[in-house]
Design a protein around this motif. Structure first.
Motif, PDB file in Angstrom:
ATOM      1  N   ALA A 224       0.983  -1.450   0.207  1.00  0.00           N
ATOM      2  CA  ALA A 224      -0.228  -0.007  -0.017  1.00  0.00           C
ATOM      3  C   ALA A 224       0.727   1.584   0.004  1.00  0.00           C
ATOM      4  CB  ALA A 224      -0.918   0.078   1.166  1.00  0.00           C
ATOM      5  N   HIS A 259      -7.591   7.911  -7.005  1.00  0.00           N
ATOM      6  CA  HIS A 259      -7.122   6.643  -6.698  1.00  0.00           C
ATOM      7  C   HIS A 259      -5.624   6.660  -6.019  1.00  0.00           C
ATOM      8  CE1 HIS A 259      -9.855   5.617  -9.221  1.00  0.00           C
ATOM      9  NE2 HIS A 259     -10.436   6.103 -10.429  1.00  0.00           N
ATOM     10  N   TRP A 262      -6.199   6.761  -2.408  1.00  0.00           N
ATOM     11  CA  TRP A 262      -7.271   5.864  -1.902  1.00  0.00           C
ATOM     12  C   TRP A 262      -6.580   4.679  -1.295  1.00  0.00           C
ATOM     13  CZ3 TRP A 262      -8.915   7.680   2.313  1.00  0.00           C
ATOM     14  CH2 TRP A 262      -9.192   9.124   2.397  1.00  0.00           C
ATOM     15  N   PHE A 263      -6.068   4.230  -2.981  1.00  0.00           N
ATOM     16  CA  PHE A 263      -5.571   2.742  -2.859  1.00  0.00           C
ATOM     17  C   PHE A 263      -4.403   3.072  -1.692  1.00  0.00           C
ATOM     18  CE2 PHE A 263      -2.599  -0.125  -4.358  1.00  0.00           C
ATOM     19  CZ  PHE A 263      -3.404  -1.245  -4.321  1.00  0.00           C
ATOM     20  N   HIS A 266      -7.279   3.393   1.801  1.00  0.00           N
ATOM     21  CA  HIS A 266      -8.317   2.568   2.842  1.00  0.00           C
ATOM     22  C   HIS A 266      -7.235   1.780   3.424  1.00  0.00           C
ATOM     23  CE1 HIS A 266     -11.322   0.920   3.889  1.00  0.00           C
ATOM     24  NE2 HIS A 266     -11.082  -0.054   3.679  1.00  0.00           N
ATOM     25  N   SER A 309      -8.605  -5.797   1.717  1.00  0.00           N
ATOM     26  CA  SER A 309      -8.722  -3.945   1.933  1.00  0.00           C
ATOM     27  C   SER A 309      -8.157  -3.611   0.365  1.00  0.00           C
ATOM     28  CB  SER A 309      -8.546  -3.618   3.168  1.00  0.00           C
ATOM     29  OG  SER A 309      -7.112  -3.844   3.190  1.00  0.00           O
ATOM     30  N   TRP A 313     -10.897   0.734  -2.482  1.00  0.00           N
ATOM     31  CA  TRP A 313     -10.092   2.426  -1.683  1.00  0.00           C
ATOM     32  C   TRP A 313     -11.284   3.058  -3.121  1.00  0.00           C
ATOM     33  CZ3 TRP A 313      -8.985  -0.651  -6.008  1.00  0.00           C
ATOM     34  CH2 TRP A 313      -8.966  -0.178  -7.777  1.00  0.00           C
ATOM     35  N   HIS A 316     -13.846   5.788  -0.903  1.00  0.00           N
ATOM     36  CA  HIS A 316     -14.001   7.090  -0.516  1.00  0.00           C
ATOM     37  C   HIS A 316     -14.508   8.457  -2.046  1.00  0.00           C
ATOM     38  CE1 HIS A 316     -11.698   6.191   2.971  1.00  0.00           C
ATOM     39  NE2 HIS A 316     -11.459   4.942   2.554  1.00  0.00           N
ATOM     40  N   SER A 334     -17.506  -3.320   0.598  1.00  0.00           N
ATOM     41  CA  SER A 334     -17.173  -2.490   1.576  1.00  0.00           C
ATOM     42  C   SER A 334     -17.777  -3.079   2.636  1.00  0.00           C
ATOM     43  CB  SER A 334     -16.881  -0.933   1.211  1.00  0.00           C
ATOM     44  OG  SER A 334     -16.770  -0.545   0.225  1.00  0.00           O
TER      45      SER A 334
END
Ligand code: HEM
Ligand SMILES: [Cu+2]
Length: 842
Positions: A224, A259, A262-263, A266, A309, A313, A316, A334
């Protein structure tokens, strides 16, 4: 003699021999301090620093709450308020939540696995010092009025050069990019530590859930955090050199930032929650005095949460105009991710039901965690529903939701953990009486502050506003929230008082196992961890293996003392934890500390645009790293040792069994993930503006890229030849190997020159379009890797000439070779994207 689990029993050594070993064991004073800095002490220092940032960010939150207490308040203007919420959010997420769990693991993991230390003590120390220096510098930007103010997720175009001139945004980008390096260093340490340095017999199915959680945590960081590194690189290049990644007029797209962010962002939430869940899975069984219910299911749930998880993403970004179909997918996903968390919650409740609960402070915090986290999960399912999210997006409802999740999901477990584990290293336990006060103040405070915010949000108050008019009628709700936040502050203050009164660090006089826990971190320790390393036969060895503590303390198990007169631990196989070799730990040193300080200074210099001092610090950082690594590959400096119980182990092995080989593989995964993020951005930008891609007569030429590819491949081939030649000379370095490395370097540099020249000669300039900027971005990444290879190869050559490298002692060479192949792979991928992709679509 072998027992059922396949391990020989420890044979008690004759008393005379034990006595001699005990003497060899007593480390000199300076050594004690250094071993402390490298292990427990750095862990505690690390935890302490993270708590400091929690308090600092908390003070910023109190300032905001004070400002919002009454309508039309002018205590704090909008400028400062913007800086406050940005710094509060950023510090809480990057300088508190992630570091504190890494810190805890530096302190807990080796003890839980009865290892003398994690495999790279200096890497942990580097991660700590980098974070310490970089974090404080970042915080100080507030005092100079240059603190970032674009929110913790820094969306462009607000944060690009047009709307955020000045250096505030650069502080965020370079500062956070740098802190990520520290987090990744920690993650590498944790992965190799969990997989390779466990007590013999502590196979994967006997691994404490906390260690599993940290393994998942570290792998999540590896996949991440590169996204945020890539994102910050792109935005910084856009700001500094005007390469247009996020500017629509030149083919960019601001949503690309969202993108990428949030990749990372999250999974970040789970990166914070998973270690906390791991802690809870350790504390609950002890408090209930019974093993965890459904151990296997809990482990699967942790793995599942970690994996899934990464697929969430977009929730958001429900309000960015994403197509309907993807909205439904991410909405469903989600909600589904609540299932593994639910499994864990039921396992904890089941364990509590199965045992007899001791009502101590950690137990209170566990219950607080369950209550608050479950509420946060419920509002989480609410905002996962797209139409509902459209209503409450950017309102205080969301602020309430994520504080329930973050505070419930990590702050409460953390307090439980501190009250629970500090007796392992403190002369006195924290006070039970004060602890309960701390709990009630924080628990009530959090609910008063944040429950109210759900309502404030539902009746329309947006987040990130520094004040509101009286007519909106939000005044009384805000006043309640502010009062609650002062209760939290009172609780935290009381906790700090308790800490100051009762926490006294001690190697060997710690209170010890006051909760009657079953896991290895409660074994008696000395200056350098346990006196001997036990065999593990169950998940709760202290409950199920009688006399374990006494036998460990008497040195009746493995490695009883300092067999080679230095710091050492056992490296074991990743699945069954079979002893493989004895790892000689590095001794005292400062090079890694200097490396961290200079790296921090380098980034600081870049931020404030003092380029010459920055360059000097950069060079000094590289020099320190080289000095640090110079004595890190000791070779077979000692004949195989008898670690006890008839097991004789070598003190040095190379190849895939070696711990540094594993670290290299993980580093390659990180580098690959950064590159992959940029490559995905390239495709993404193509879907947004296909018309800007070259076609027809403008298609990129293939000759230069082809030449570069051939050069990279042949350089790799030369290094393999060098490796073969080295293998033929076990006792010395070989000239063919040295020549192969040198020639390989020349070919690699030639390859890079060709890769750089290709787009340039075709007239492509990075400031023109987003497409061009991404082509050069990939080239930059390749240039960085090539520079690293250059240093590594020269380092390898130097070691070979200094007689520190031969056919046996070849870890340095092997690692260089691995990374070399990585360089070739990444280069080929970049060249293919440049030369072939436009052809494929054109
Ligand atoms: C301890 C008590 C805390 C209080 C009283 C508090 C209060 C606040 C306030 C007033 C805001 C600004 C709301 C706005 O104007 O939009 C905020 C935002 C935020 N908080 Fe906290 N907070 C606390 C703890 C935490 C913790 C523990 C974390 C994370 C681990 C955290 C993460 C955030 C984030 C990410 C934001 C969003 C910042 C932004 O909008 O850019 N907070 N908090
Ligand atoms: Cu999320």
């Amino acid at each position: 003699m072998r027992d059922a689990s396949g391990f020989p029993n420890p044979v008690p050594r004759p008393e005379g021999e034990l006595e001699a070993l005990r003497r060899a064991w007593a480390p000199p004073q300076g050594w004690r301090i250094i071993s402390a800095i490298n292990n427990n002490f750095i862990g505690l220092f690390y935890v302490g620093t993270a708590l400091l940032f929690f308090v600092l960010a908390g003070i910023l939150a109190l300032m905001m709450r004070t400002q919002l207490a009454v309508p039309e308040n002018d205590l704090i203007g909008h400028r400062l308020y913007n800086q406050l919420f940005t710094m509060h959010g950023t510090i809480m997420m990057f300088l508190f939540a992630v570091p504190v769990v890494e810190a805890f693991s530096v302190f807990l993991l080796p003890n839980m696995q009865a290892a003398r230390d994690l495999p790279f003590p200096r890497l942990s120390a580097y991660a700590f010092w980098a974070y310490f220096v970089g974090g404080l510098a970042f915080f100080c930007s507030l005092f100079f009025g240059v603190a970032p103010d674009g929110g913790w997720f820094m969306y462009p175009p607000l944060t690009s050069y047009t709307f955020s001139p000045g250096i505030a945004a650069d502080f965020w980008l370079l500062g956070i990019g740098f802190i990520e390096i520290s987090a990744i260093a920690g993650a590498i340490e944790i992965i190799v530590g969990v997989l390779k340095t466990r007590a013999p017999g502590q196979s994967l199915d006997k691994l404490p859930v906390y260690a599993w959680a940290m393994l998942v945590f570290a792998f999540m960081i590896v996949f991440a955090f590169p996204a945020i590194i890539a994102a910050t690189l792109l935005l910084e290049l856009e700001r500094a050199l005007h390469w247009p990644f996020f500017i629509p007029e030149r083919g960019g797209d601001p949503v690309l930032w969202q993108h990428l962010f949030w990749f990372f962002g999250h999974p970040e939430v789970y990166v914070i929650f998973i270690p906390a869940a791991g802690m809870v899975s350790m504390i609950v069984p002890t408090m209930a005095q019974t093993p965890l219910v459904a151990y296997r299911l809990v482990v699967v749930a942790l793995l599942g949460t970690g994996f899934f998880s990464f697929g969430l993403w977009v929730h958001h970004m429900f309000t960015t105009g994403i197509p309907q179909l993807s909205l439904s997918f991410f909405s469903a996903a989600s909600m589904a991710v609540a299932i593994p968390s639910g499994i864990q919650v039921f396992a904890w409740i089941g364990t509590i039901a199965a045992g007899r609960l001791q009502w101590k402070t950690p137990t209170y915090f566990i219950f607080g965690f369950l209550f608050i986290f479950v509420l946060g999960g419920l509002t989480g399912v609410m905002v996962a529903m797209v139409p509902f999210d459209w209503q409450v997006h950017d309102t205080y409802f969301v602020v309430a939701h994520f504080h329930y999740v973050l505070i419930g999901g990590m702050v409460f477990p953390l307090f439980a953990a501190i009250y629970y584990w500090f007796p392992t290293t403190s002369k006195f336990a924290l006070s039970e009486r004060i602890g309960k006060w701390v709990f009630w103040l924080i628990f009530l405070g959090v609910n008063i502050t944040f429950f109210t915010m759900h309502i404030t949000g539902l009746i329309g108050m947006p987040r990130r506003v520094y004040t509101y008019v009286t007519e909106m009628g939000w005044g009384w709700l805000n006043l309640i929230s502010t009062a609650g936040s002062y209760l939290i502050a009172a609780g935290v203050l009381l906790f700090l008082i308790d800490l100051a009164r009762n926490f006294r660090f001690s190697f060997d006089e710690a209170v010890g196992n006051i909760w009657n826990a079953g896991t290895l971190e409660w074994l008696p320790t000395e200056a350098y961890q346990t006196r001997s390393i036990p065999i593990v036969r169950s998940r709760e060895p202290l409950w199920e293996q009688p006399n374990l503590s006494e036998d460990v303390k008497a040195g009746r198990f493995y490695l009883p003392g300092a067999l080679m007169g230095g710091r050492e631990t056992i490296v074991t196989s990743p699945i069954d934890a079979h002893p493989q070799y004895v790892l000689q730990m590095p001794g005292p040193g400062w090079a890694h500390v200097l490396a961290a300080v200079f790296t921090a200074a380098f980034f600081m210099g870049l931020t404030v645009q003092l380029y010459v001092p920055a360059a000097i610090c950069g060079v000094l950082a590289v020099v320190s790293v080289i000095a640090w690594l110079w004595d890190s590959d000791p070779g077979p400096s000692h004949p195989p040792v008898n670690i006890g119980g008839g097991i004789v182990l070598p003190v040095y092995l190379t190849g895939p069994i070696n711990h540094s080989w594993w670290a290299m593989i993980i580093l390659m995964l990180v580098a690959g993930a950064v590159f992959a993020c940029v490559a995905v951005s390239y495709f993404y930008i193509w879907t947004v503006h296909p018309a800007l891609w070259p076609s027809g007569s403008l298609l990129p030429e293939w000759e230069w890229p082809a030449l570069a590819a051939v050069l990279y491949l042949s350089s790799s081939a030369l290094v393999v030849l060098g490796s073969r030649s080295l293998a033929r000379t076990p006792q010395r370095s070989s000239w063919p190997m040295r020549l192969a490395l040198l020639l390989g370097l020349v070919l690699m540099l030639g390859g890079f020159a060709a890769q750089l020249y290709a787009p340039w000669s075709a007239g492509l300039r990075p400031t023109e379009t987003s497409y061009a900027a991404l082509v050069y971005m990939m080239t930059c990444l390749q240039g960085f890797i090539a520079a690293v290879i250059l240093l590594m190869a020269l380092f390898t050559l130097a070691r070979s000439l200094a007689g520190k490298l031969d056919g046996m002692r070849r870890s340095t060479f092997d690692n260089t070779m691995l990374f070399w192949h990585y360089m070739t792979g990444q280069g080929l991928a970049a060249l293919a994207l440049y030369a072939l992709f436009p052809r494929a679509i054109g």
